[in-house]
Design a protein around this motif. Structure first.
Motif, PDB file in Angstrom:
ATOM      1  N   ALA A  25      -2.688  -2.282   8.043  1.00 21.15           N
ATOM      2  CA  ALA A  25      -3.728  -2.649   7.126  1.00 21.15           C
ATOM      3  C   ALA A  25      -3.525  -3.088   5.785  1.00 21.15           C
ATOM      4  N   PRO A  26      -4.218  -4.193   5.460  1.00 21.44           N
ATOM      5  CA  PRO A  26      -3.827  -5.030   4.083  1.00 21.44           C
ATOM      6  C   PRO A  26      -3.850  -4.260   3.069  1.00 21.44           C
ATOM      7  N   GLY A  27      -4.834  -3.197   2.912  1.00 18.16           N
ATOM      8  CA  GLY A  27      -5.058  -2.659   1.550  1.00 18.16           C
ATOM      9  C   GLY A  27      -4.445  -1.419   1.271  1.00 18.16           C
ATOM     10  N   ALA A  28      -4.683  -1.070   0.161  1.00 14.55           N
ATOM     11  CA  ALA A  28      -4.305   0.522  -0.201  1.00 14.55           C
ATOM     12  C   ALA A  28      -5.422   1.381  -0.717  1.00 14.55           C
ATOM     13  N   ILE A  29      -5.063   2.582  -0.686  1.00 14.35           N
ATOM     14  CA  ILE A  29      -6.065   3.656  -1.106  1.00 14.35           C
ATOM     15  C   ILE A  29      -5.656   4.288  -2.463  1.00 14.35           C
ATOM     16  N   ARG A  30      -6.370   3.938  -3.674  1.00 19.94           N
ATOM     17  CA  ARG A  30      -6.030   4.363  -4.759  1.00 19.94           C
ATOM     18  C   ARG A  30      -6.672   5.384  -5.209  1.00 19.94           C
ATOM     19  N   VAL A  31      -6.235   6.614  -5.692  1.00 17.93           N
ATOM     20  CA  VAL A  31      -6.532   7.900  -5.981  1.00 17.93           C
ATOM     21  C   VAL A  31      -6.637   7.922  -7.573  1.00 17.93           C
ATOM     22  N   ILE A  32      -7.976   8.359  -7.916  1.00 19.66           N
ATOM     23  CA  ILE A  32      -8.349   8.306  -9.167  1.00 19.66           C
ATOM     24  C   ILE A  32      -8.494   9.555 -10.034  1.00 19.66           C
ATOM     25  N   SER A  33      -7.829  10.207 -11.028  1.00 22.70           N
ATOM     26  CA  SER A  33      -7.976  11.366 -11.535  1.00 22.70           C
ATOM     27  C   SER A  33      -9.385  11.720 -12.142  1.00 22.70           C
ATOM     28  N   PRO A  34     -10.021  12.660 -11.355  1.00 20.81           N
ATOM     29  CA  PRO A  34     -11.403  12.852 -12.099  1.00 20.81           C
ATOM     30  C   PRO A  34     -11.448  13.397 -13.509  1.00 20.81           C
ATOM     31  N   PHE A  35     -10.271  13.900 -13.955  1.00 20.60           N
ATOM     32  CA  PHE A  35     -10.114  14.314 -15.477  1.00 20.60           C
ATOM     33  C   PHE A  35      -9.972  13.124 -16.185  1.00 20.60           C
ATOM     34  N   THR A  36      -8.918  12.207 -15.813  1.00 18.39           N
ATOM     35  CA  THR A  36      -8.794  11.099 -16.930  1.00 18.39           C
ATOM     36  C   THR A  36      -9.198   9.791 -16.383  1.00 18.39           C
ATOM     37  N   GLU A  37      -9.827   9.699 -15.331  1.00 18.21           N
ATOM     38  CA  GLU A  37     -10.372   8.537 -14.853  1.00 18.21           C
ATOM     39  C   GLU A  37      -9.297   7.467 -14.560  1.00 18.21           C
ATOM     40  N   THR A  38      -8.143   7.700 -14.612  1.00 10.03           N
ATOM     41  CA  THR A  38      -6.968   6.760 -14.439  1.00 10.03           C
ATOM     42  C   THR A  38      -6.356   6.907 -13.196  1.00 10.03           C
ATOM     43  N   PRO A  39      -5.747   6.151 -12.638  1.00  7.72           N
ATOM     44  CA  PRO A  39      -4.924   6.171 -11.272  1.00  7.72           C
ATOM     45  C   PRO A  39      -4.026   7.323 -11.188  1.00  7.72           C
ATOM     46  N   VAL A  40      -3.885   8.130 -10.191  1.00  7.14           N
ATOM     47  CA  VAL A  40      -2.970   9.220  -9.924  1.00  7.14           C
ATOM     48  C   VAL A  40      -1.960   8.611  -8.820  1.00  7.14           C
ATOM     49  N   GLY A  41      -2.305   7.737  -8.226  1.00  5.51           N
ATOM     50  CA  GLY A  41      -1.438   6.968  -7.200  1.00  5.51           C
ATOM     51  C   GLY A  41      -2.067   6.372  -6.139  1.00  5.51           C
ATOM     52  N   GLU A  42      -1.462   5.816  -5.133  1.00  7.22           N
ATOM     53  CA  GLU A  42      -1.838   5.234  -4.064  1.00  7.22           C
ATOM     54  C   GLU A  42      -1.099   5.405  -2.655  1.00  7.22           C
ATOM     55  N   ALA A  43      -1.630   4.989  -1.603  1.00  7.48           N
ATOM     56  CA  ALA A  43      -1.157   5.266  -0.316  1.00  7.48           C
ATOM     57  C   ALA A  43      -1.787   4.084   0.684  1.00  7.48           C
ATOM     58  N   PRO A  44      -1.100   3.666   1.623  1.00  6.32           N
ATOM     59  CA  PRO A  44      -1.356   2.784   2.447  1.00  6.32           C
ATOM     60  C   PRO A  44      -2.753   3.065   3.217  1.00  6.32           C
ATOM     61  N   ASP A  45      -3.380   2.209   3.632  1.00  9.75           N
ATOM     62  CA  ASP A  45      -4.854   2.236   4.280  1.00  9.75           C
ATOM     63  C   ASP A  45      -4.315   2.116   5.729  1.00  9.75           C
ATOM     64  N   THR A  46      -5.004   2.539   6.855  1.00  9.76           N
ATOM     65  CA  THR A  46      -4.753   2.445   8.213  1.00  9.76           C
ATOM     66  C   THR A  46      -5.417   1.645   8.865  1.00  9.76           C
ATOM     67  N   ALA A  47      -4.854   1.013   9.873  1.00 16.03           N
ATOM     68  CA  ALA A  47      -5.833   0.113  10.833  1.00 16.03           C
ATOM     69  C   ALA A  47      -5.705   0.851  11.886  1.00 16.03           C
ATOM     70  N   GLU A  48      -6.742   0.268  12.730  1.00 16.63           N
ATOM     71  CA  GLU A  48      -6.899   0.949  14.322  1.00 16.63           C
ATOM     72  C   GLU A  48      -5.701   1.077  14.926  1.00 16.63           C
ATOM     73  N   CYS A  49      -4.704   0.210  15.120  1.00 13.32           N
ATOM     74  CA  CYS A  49      -3.619   0.055  15.836  1.00 13.32           C
ATOM     75  C   CYS A  49      -2.763   1.050  15.292  1.00 13.32           C
ATOM     76  N   ASP A  50      -2.651   1.402  13.993  1.00 13.55           N
ATOM     77  CA  ASP A  50      -2.077   2.508  13.464  1.00 13.55           C
ATOM     78  C   ASP A  50      -2.257   3.968  14.041  1.00 13.55           C
ATOM     79  N   VAL A  51      -3.752   4.228  14.083  1.00 14.36           N
ATOM     80  CA  VAL A  51      -4.405   5.276  14.618  1.00 14.36           C
ATOM     81  C   VAL A  51      -3.968   5.468  16.219  1.00 14.36           C
ATOM     82  N   ASP A  52      -3.958   4.251  16.768  1.00 16.55           N
ATOM     83  CA  ASP A  52      -3.620   4.325  18.316  1.00 16.55           C
ATOM     84  C   ASP A  52      -1.882   4.468  18.500  1.00 16.55           C
TER      85      ASP A  52
END
Length: 487
Positions: A25-52
């Motif tokens: 997958a081309p993008g990433a999933i960014r996780v936002i802190s619900p306390f600071t509203e700033t990024p906690v980190g990120e992880a890769p998104d998944t394409a269907e072929c990755d699920v396969d």
């Protein structure tokens, strides 16, 4: 973590087939802190072929890896090593969950850190003591039947954000103990802590493909649920999503365990020690800022003690410290997302518009320039037909409803589309047990509420299908085969 601090945490690969693989997958999933509203980190998104690839790896582990041939003791020993590896990460995992979704560290440190390892060890021991085969004499005539327990196969584990580690292991632990393999799809809001499981599985030496982690949102989850290589689906989440998953699994004749929403009732009897009850209600009603499926969010009070109960519950809510979820003194943290805060606030507004009275809370707490907070809120003057009494809000919002007599209390408790949990508060435990027997719900606590790993957990009606935990939870991950022998 103090306000303004960031906790960067980046994962660049998916965990598939026992190895770290680059996502397609081309993008990433960014996780936002619900306390600071700033990024906690990120992880890769998944394409269907990755699920396969993940499903294929899980299938291969069933048919070609040592996992398929191991006896129960060998498999249980591997699960215990997995538990040990998770336990070594418990403190870091608890901090990560708190950073991702705002769970107070007093909760994540007790539940999300050590909890998954405890669940693994319970099911490892259950695997040791559950025979794979038993012989039964034929009910009619001569002969013997060998009844075998065989793993159901590849399990899709789809989990929400509110208790991400615990709820993952409610599914993965019995699946692994039964000899199944799993593909875990965490919620995007808490995608980062899922990789703790991958690290631990790798450290424990689980065979390649036994545990796989993929990421993504609803589309990825839907693709995994409907994948032809999946043999069973285990899901916790909203009733709406559960119905959609149930429709897919029904069409495919695929078993599913669905742990869904709740709108549980706490019945306060006229003989209840209110001071004692209120201490217990803090856990039963407002755990994790009310973002708990079994929350007793409807508090039923005898009419002649109604004002007393309202005041006691309001005092409880007002006393719970709101703030930084990483502070051990905090009891109510931010809600997991801005979307969730908006949902909770819309219900508070709807309750006020319908004429219910806010006794305490009802707004965003002062002193917080950032963070998705809502004050613990208590409504009085509520009828059980009101939307705030019937629909799952999933936030720190409680309603207090009067009743006349025990019969009406049970009737009100049962008058709900849901049936996941409930509590009874009384000075007479036998009376509490008798009322619990009359409540149409999957679980009930008398003078407290806590989930027991050794007992089945799940709901009736719109709260889901099937049971997790206990021997019943293990049984849901096996297929039964009868082999008839003539004598």
């Amino acid at each position: 973590m103090s306000r303004g601090d960031e906790m960067p945490y980046r994962r660049e690969h998916l965990f598939i087939g026992g190895d770290w693989q680059k996502s397609s997958a081309p993008g990433a999933i960014r996780v936002i802190s619900p306390f600071t509203e700033t990024p906690v980190g990120e992880a890769p998104d998944t394409a269907e072929c990755d699920v396969d690839a993940a499903v294929d790896a899980a299938r291969h582990a069933l048919t070609a890896s040592p996992w398929a041939a191991w006896d129960a003791e060998t498999r249980a020993a591997a699960i215990d090593r997995f538990a040990d590896a998770l336990e070594r990460r418990a403190e870091q995992t608890a901090l990560l969950v708190t950073a991702e979704m705002g769970m107070p560290i007093s909760v994540s440190g007790a539940v999300e850190g050590p909890g998954p390892a405890q669940t693994l060890r319970y099911f490892a021991q259950l695997a040791r003591t559950t025979p794979q085969e038993e012989r039964r004499p034929a009910a009619h005539g001569s002969g013997t039947t060998v009844v075998r327990r065989e793993p159901v196969g590849v399990v899709a584990v789809v989990v929400p954000w509110n208790f991400p580690q615990s709820l993952t292991m409610f599914k993965a632990a019995p699946a692994l103990a039964a000899g199944c393999t799993v593909v875990v799809k965490p919620a995007p809001e808490t995608v980062l802590d899922a990789f703790q499981l991958a690290d631990a599985a790798q450290e424990a030496g689980l065979p390649d493909g036994v545990v796989n982690i993929v990421t993504g949102g609803r589309e990825t989850g839907a693709y995994l649920v409907g994948h032809p290589g999946v043999d069973k689906v285990a899901f916790t989440g909203s009733t709406e999503a559960g119905r959609a998953i149930g429709e897919v699994c029904g069409r495919l004749l695929r078993p599913a365990t669905l742990e869904l929403g709740g709108k549980s009732a706490a019945i306060v009897l006229d003989d209840a020690d209110l001071a004692r009850a209120v201490r217990g209600l803090a856990w039963a009603c407002l755990l994790n800022s009310g973002q708990t499926c079994y929350t007793s969010s409807r508090i039923l009070a005898p009419r002649h003690r109604y004002a007393e109960v309202v005041d006691a519950v309001a005092d409880l809510a007002a006393s719970m410290r709101v703030g930084d979820p990483a502070d051990p003194a905090t009891r109510v943290g931010p809600l997991a997302s801005a979307r969730q805060r908006d949902r909770v606030e819309s219900y508070i507004a709807a309750g006020q518009a319908a004429g219910a009275r806010v006794v305490t809370g009802g707004a965003r707490p002062s002193g917080f320039e950032r963070g998705w907070f809502v004050e613990p809120t208590v409504f009085a003057g509520v009828d059980n037909s009101a939307a705030i009494a019937r629909e799952e809000i999933f936030g720190p919002v409680l309603v207090v409803i009067p009743y006349d007599g025990i019969g009406q209390a049970v009737e009100i408790a049962n008058d709900s589309p849901y049936g996941l949990a409930g509590t009874v508060w009384t000075s007479d435990e036998d009376k509490g047990l008798e009322i619990a027997r009359r409540m149409r719900t999957g679980t009930v606590g008398v003078n407290f509420y806590n989930i027991d790993l050794g007992a089945p957990f799940g709901g009736v009606k719109a709260s889901g299908l099937g049971r997790e935990l206990g021997p019943e939870g293990l049984a849901s991950y096996v297929d039964l085969k009868s082999v008839y022998l003539r004598r």
